[in-house]
Design a protein around this motif. Structure first.
Motif, PDB file in Angstrom:
ATOM      1  N   LEU A  73      51.522  46.895  36.023  1.00  0.00           N
ATOM      2  CA  LEU A  73      52.716  48.029  36.568  1.00  0.00           C
ATOM      3  C   LEU A  73      52.053  48.392  37.838  1.00  0.00           C
ATOM      4  CD1 LEU A  73      54.063  49.785  33.513  1.00  0.00           C
ATOM      5  CD2 LEU A  73      55.492  47.525  34.783  1.00  0.00           C
ATOM      6  N   ILE A  74      50.814  48.766  37.359  1.00  0.00           N
ATOM      7  CA  ILE A  74      50.964  49.419  39.186  1.00  0.00           C
ATOM      8  C   ILE A  74      50.233  48.026  40.368  1.00  0.00           C
ATOM      9  CG2 ILE A  74      48.553  50.050  40.484  1.00  0.00           C
ATOM     10  CD1 ILE A  74      48.335  52.122  38.156  1.00  0.00           C
ATOM     11  N   LYS A  75      49.718  47.167  39.696  1.00  0.00           N
ATOM     12  CA  LYS A  75      49.576  45.982  40.205  1.00  0.00           C
ATOM     13  C   LYS A  75      50.977  45.312  40.716  1.00  0.00           C
ATOM     14  CE  LYS A  75      45.837  46.949  41.951  1.00  0.00           C
ATOM     15  NZ  LYS A  75      44.991  46.615  43.625  1.00  0.00           N
ATOM     16  N   ARG A  76      52.107  45.561  40.254  1.00  0.00           N
ATOM     17  CA  ARG A  76      53.099  44.568  40.349  1.00  0.00           C
ATOM     18  C   ARG A  76      53.413  43.840  41.478  1.00  0.00           C
ATOM     19  NH1 ARG A  76      57.769  45.923  36.523  1.00  0.00           N
ATOM     20  NH2 ARG A  76      56.005  44.821  34.953  1.00  0.00           N
ATOM     21  N   GLY A  77      53.761  43.075  42.081  1.00  0.00           N
ATOM     22  CA  GLY A  77      53.515  42.727  43.596  1.00  0.00           C
ATOM     23  C   GLY A  77      52.865  42.462  44.294  1.00  0.00           C
ATOM     24  N   GLU A  78      51.148  42.171  44.000  1.00  0.00           N
ATOM     25  CA  GLU A  78      49.965  42.404  44.315  1.00  0.00           C
ATOM     26  C   GLU A  78      49.359  41.134  43.425  1.00  0.00           C
ATOM     27  OE1 GLU A  78      47.239  45.253  44.961  1.00  0.00           O
ATOM     28  OE2 GLU A  78      49.138  46.925  44.636  1.00  0.00           O
ATOM     29  N   LEU A  79      49.220  41.040  42.341  1.00  0.00           N
ATOM     30  CA  LEU A  79      49.051  39.507  41.610  1.00  0.00           C
ATOM     31  C   LEU A  79      49.738  38.189  41.926  1.00  0.00           C
ATOM     32  CD1 LEU A  79      47.698  41.903  38.899  1.00  0.00           C
ATOM     33  CD2 LEU A  79      46.489  40.872  39.813  1.00  0.00           C
ATOM     34  N   PRO A  80      49.388  37.164  42.093  1.00  0.00           N
ATOM     35  CA  PRO A  80      50.462  36.175  41.692  1.00  0.00           C
ATOM     36  C   PRO A  80      51.061  36.288  41.193  1.00  0.00           C
ATOM     37  CG  PRO A  80      48.124  35.619  41.648  1.00  0.00           C
ATOM     38  CD  PRO A  80      48.104  36.742  42.056  1.00  0.00           C
ATOM     39  N   GLU A  81      52.578  35.427  40.876  1.00  0.00           N
ATOM     40  CA  GLU A  81      52.881  34.828  39.396  1.00  0.00           C
ATOM     41  C   GLU A  81      52.422  33.732  38.741  1.00  0.00           C
ATOM     42  OE1 GLU A  81      55.703  36.312  38.632  1.00  0.00           O
ATOM     43  OE2 GLU A  81      55.896  37.995  40.116  1.00  0.00           O
ATOM     44  N   ILE A  82      52.380  33.972  37.420  1.00  0.00           N
ATOM     45  CA  ILE A  82      52.392  32.778  36.479  1.00  0.00           C
ATOM     46  C   ILE A  82      53.327  31.236  36.639  1.00  0.00           C
ATOM     47  CG2 ILE A  82      51.628  32.357  34.402  1.00  0.00           C
ATOM     48  CD1 ILE A  82      50.382  34.885  34.256  1.00  0.00           C
ATOM     49  N   PRO A  83      52.663  30.277  36.980  1.00  0.00           N
ATOM     50  CA  PRO A  83      54.175  29.642  37.113  1.00  0.00           C
ATOM     51  C   PRO A  83      54.642  28.792  35.860  1.00  0.00           C
ATOM     52  CG  PRO A  83      51.788  28.815  38.658  1.00  0.00           C
ATOM     53  CD  PRO A  83      51.676  29.924  37.794  1.00  0.00           C
ATOM     54  N   GLU A  84      55.700  28.720  35.998  1.00  0.00           N
ATOM     55  CA  GLU A  84      56.318  28.207  34.733  1.00  0.00           C
ATOM     56  C   GLU A  84      55.568  27.013  34.092  1.00  0.00           C
ATOM     57  OE1 GLU A  84      60.555  26.822  32.560  1.00  0.00           O
ATOM     58  OE2 GLU A  84      60.628  28.039  34.257  1.00  0.00           O
ATOM     59  N   GLY A  85      55.603  26.927  33.129  1.00  0.00           N
ATOM     60  CA  GLY A  85      54.626  26.101  32.604  1.00  0.00           C
ATOM     61  C   GLY A  85      53.404  26.265  31.958  1.00  0.00           C
ATOM     62  N   TYR A  86      52.765  26.926  32.791  1.00  0.00           N
ATOM     63  CA  TYR A  86      51.056  27.409  33.661  1.00  0.00           C
ATOM     64  C   TYR A  86      50.394  26.698  32.120  1.00  0.00           C
ATOM     65  CZ  TYR A  86      46.851  29.005  35.175  1.00  0.00           C
ATOM     66  OH  TYR A  86      45.612  29.371  35.434  1.00  0.00           O
ATOM     67  N   ASP A  87      49.009  25.535  32.709  1.00  0.00           N
ATOM     68  CA  ASP A  87      47.878  25.580  31.071  1.00  0.00           C
ATOM     69  C   ASP A  87      46.878  25.744  32.165  1.00  0.00           C
ATOM     70  OD1 ASP A  87      49.946  24.690  29.207  1.00  0.00           O
ATOM     71  OD2 ASP A  87      49.500  22.169  30.748  1.00  0.00           O
ATOM     72  N   ILE A 118      36.918  43.918  29.580  1.00  0.00           N
ATOM     73  CA  ILE A 118      38.031  44.431  30.235  1.00  0.00           C
ATOM     74  C   ILE A 118      38.453  45.703  30.988  1.00  0.00           C
ATOM     75  CG2 ILE A 118      40.288  45.504  28.844  1.00  0.00           C
ATOM     76  CD1 ILE A 118      40.325  43.629  26.099  1.00  0.00           C
ATOM     77  N   LYS A 119      37.325  46.305  30.940  1.00  0.00           N
ATOM     78  CA  LYS A 119      37.243  47.602  31.856  1.00  0.00           C
ATOM     79  C   LYS A 119      36.656  46.761  32.572  1.00  0.00           C
ATOM     80  CE  LYS A 119      32.464  49.507  30.712  1.00  0.00           C
ATOM     81  NZ  LYS A 119      31.920  50.472  30.423  1.00  0.00           N
ATOM     82  N   ASP A 120      35.317  46.481  32.750  1.00  0.00           N
ATOM     83  CA  ASP A 120      34.396  45.544  33.949  1.00  0.00           C
ATOM     84  C   ASP A 120      36.257  44.508  34.961  1.00  0.00           C
ATOM     85  OD1 ASP A 120      32.363  46.345  33.127  1.00  0.00           O
ATOM     86  OD2 ASP A 120      31.805  44.473  32.678  1.00  0.00           O
ATOM     87  N   VAL A 121      36.661  44.574  34.260  1.00  0.00           N
ATOM     88  CA  VAL A 121      37.797  43.671  35.662  1.00  0.00           C
ATOM     89  C   VAL A 121      38.493  44.695  35.383  1.00  0.00           C
ATOM     90  CG1 VAL A 121      40.263  41.624  35.306  1.00  0.00           C
ATOM     91  CG2 VAL A 121      37.961  41.238  34.464  1.00  0.00           C
ATOM     92  N   LEU A 122      39.239  45.276  35.291  1.00  0.00           N
ATOM     93  CA  LEU A 122      40.629  46.213  35.456  1.00  0.00           C
ATOM     94  C   LEU A 122      39.658  47.019  36.456  1.00  0.00           C
ATOM     95  CD1 LEU A 122      41.832  47.793  32.397  1.00  0.00           C
ATOM     96  CD2 LEU A 122      43.331  45.884  33.927  1.00  0.00           C
ATOM     97  N   ILE A 123      38.350  48.059  36.588  1.00  0.00           N
ATOM     98  CA  ILE A 123      38.201  48.611  37.350  1.00  0.00           C
ATOM     99  C   ILE A 123      37.518  48.267  38.903  1.00  0.00           C
ATOM    100  CG2 ILE A 123      35.584  49.958  37.885  1.00  0.00           C
ATOM    101  CD1 ILE A 123      35.277  50.726  34.918  1.00  0.00           C
ATOM    102  N   ASP A 124      37.129  46.714  38.497  1.00  0.00           N
ATOM    103  CA  ASP A 124      37.106  45.378  39.437  1.00  0.00           C
ATOM    104  C   ASP A 124      38.393  45.577  40.684  1.00  0.00           C
ATOM    105  OD1 ASP A 124      35.025  44.448  41.682  1.00  0.00           O
ATOM    106  OD2 ASP A 124      36.264  42.421  40.714  1.00  0.00           O
ATOM    107  N   LEU A 125      39.445  45.426  39.837  1.00  0.00           N
ATOM    108  CA  LEU A 125      40.426  45.007  40.426  1.00  0.00           C
ATOM    109  C   LEU A 125      41.639  45.993  40.739  1.00  0.00           C
ATOM    110  CD1 LEU A 125      41.588  42.483  38.760  1.00  0.00           C
ATOM    111  CD2 LEU A 125      40.810  41.844  40.599  1.00  0.00           C
ATOM    112  N   SER A 126      41.060  46.864  40.099  1.00  0.00           N
ATOM    113  CA  SER A 126      41.333  48.529  40.438  1.00  0.00           C
ATOM    114  C   SER A 126      40.603  49.808  41.708  1.00  0.00           C
ATOM    115  CB  SER A 126      42.252  49.256  39.407  1.00  0.00           C
ATOM    116  OG  SER A 126      41.276  49.726  38.809  1.00  0.00           O
ATOM    117  N   GLY A 127      39.821  49.655  41.326  1.00  0.00           N
ATOM    118  CA  GLY A 127      38.908  50.223  42.037  1.00  0.00           C
ATOM    119  C   GLY A 127      38.671  51.776  41.637  1.00  0.00           C
ATOM    120  N   ASN A 128      38.619  51.896  40.456  1.00  0.00           N
ATOM    121  CA  ASN A 128      38.765  53.383  40.103  1.00  0.00           C
ATOM    122  C   ASN A 128      38.283  53.395  38.588  1.00  0.00           C
ATOM    123  OD1 ASN A 128      40.731  54.027  38.136  1.00  0.00           O
ATOM    124  ND2 ASN A 128      42.466  53.662  40.583  1.00  0.00           N
TER     125      ASN A 128
END
Length: 116
Positions: free
Chosen positions: A89-103, A7-17
């Motif tokens: 919340l911070i990345k809202r709008g930057e991350l892609p939407e999860i399609p309905e019915g996504y598998d 979790i830490k690794d992904v959040l830091i990598d994607l947020s940059g801090n």
């Protein structure tokens, strides 16, 4: 044991801090969780041993020691949950939407966890 540092690794990598999070992302989360759970286990063993000996003074002592240990573990996960919410919340709008019915694609070999 779970790889909680993922979790830490992904959040830091994607947020940059590493600043402004509820969790201490400068530390090894896996080690902290392992330490907190081991500390709790020691107190739980004392509780069981005292109860088996009908030593109610030590039972009460153990229960008083267990409460803050449980709260440490609960806070650990609460802080991570809050960090995930903050990230989304911070990345809202930057991350892609999860399609309905996504598998999850089969290539992940993802097994849906079953309820307890």
């Amino acid at each position: 044991m779970i790889c909680i540092d993922n979790i830490k690794d992904v959040l830091i990598d994607l947020s940059g801090n590493t600043e402004g999070w509820h969790s201490d992302f400068t530390s090894n989360l896996q080690n902290k969780l392992t330490h907190d759970l081991a500390s709790l286990q020691i107190e739980l063993k004392l509780l069981k041993d005292a109860y088996q000996r009908n030593d109610l003074v030590t039972v009460q002592y153990a229960l008083m020691k267990i409460k803050p240990k449980l709260l440490n573990v609960a806070d650990f996960f609460l802080f991570l949950a809050n960090d995930i919410e903050k990230f989304i919340l911070i990345k809202r709008g930057e991350l892609p939407e999860i399609p309905e019915g996504y598998d999850i694609p089969e290539s992940y070999n993802y097994i849906v966890p079953q309820p307890y």
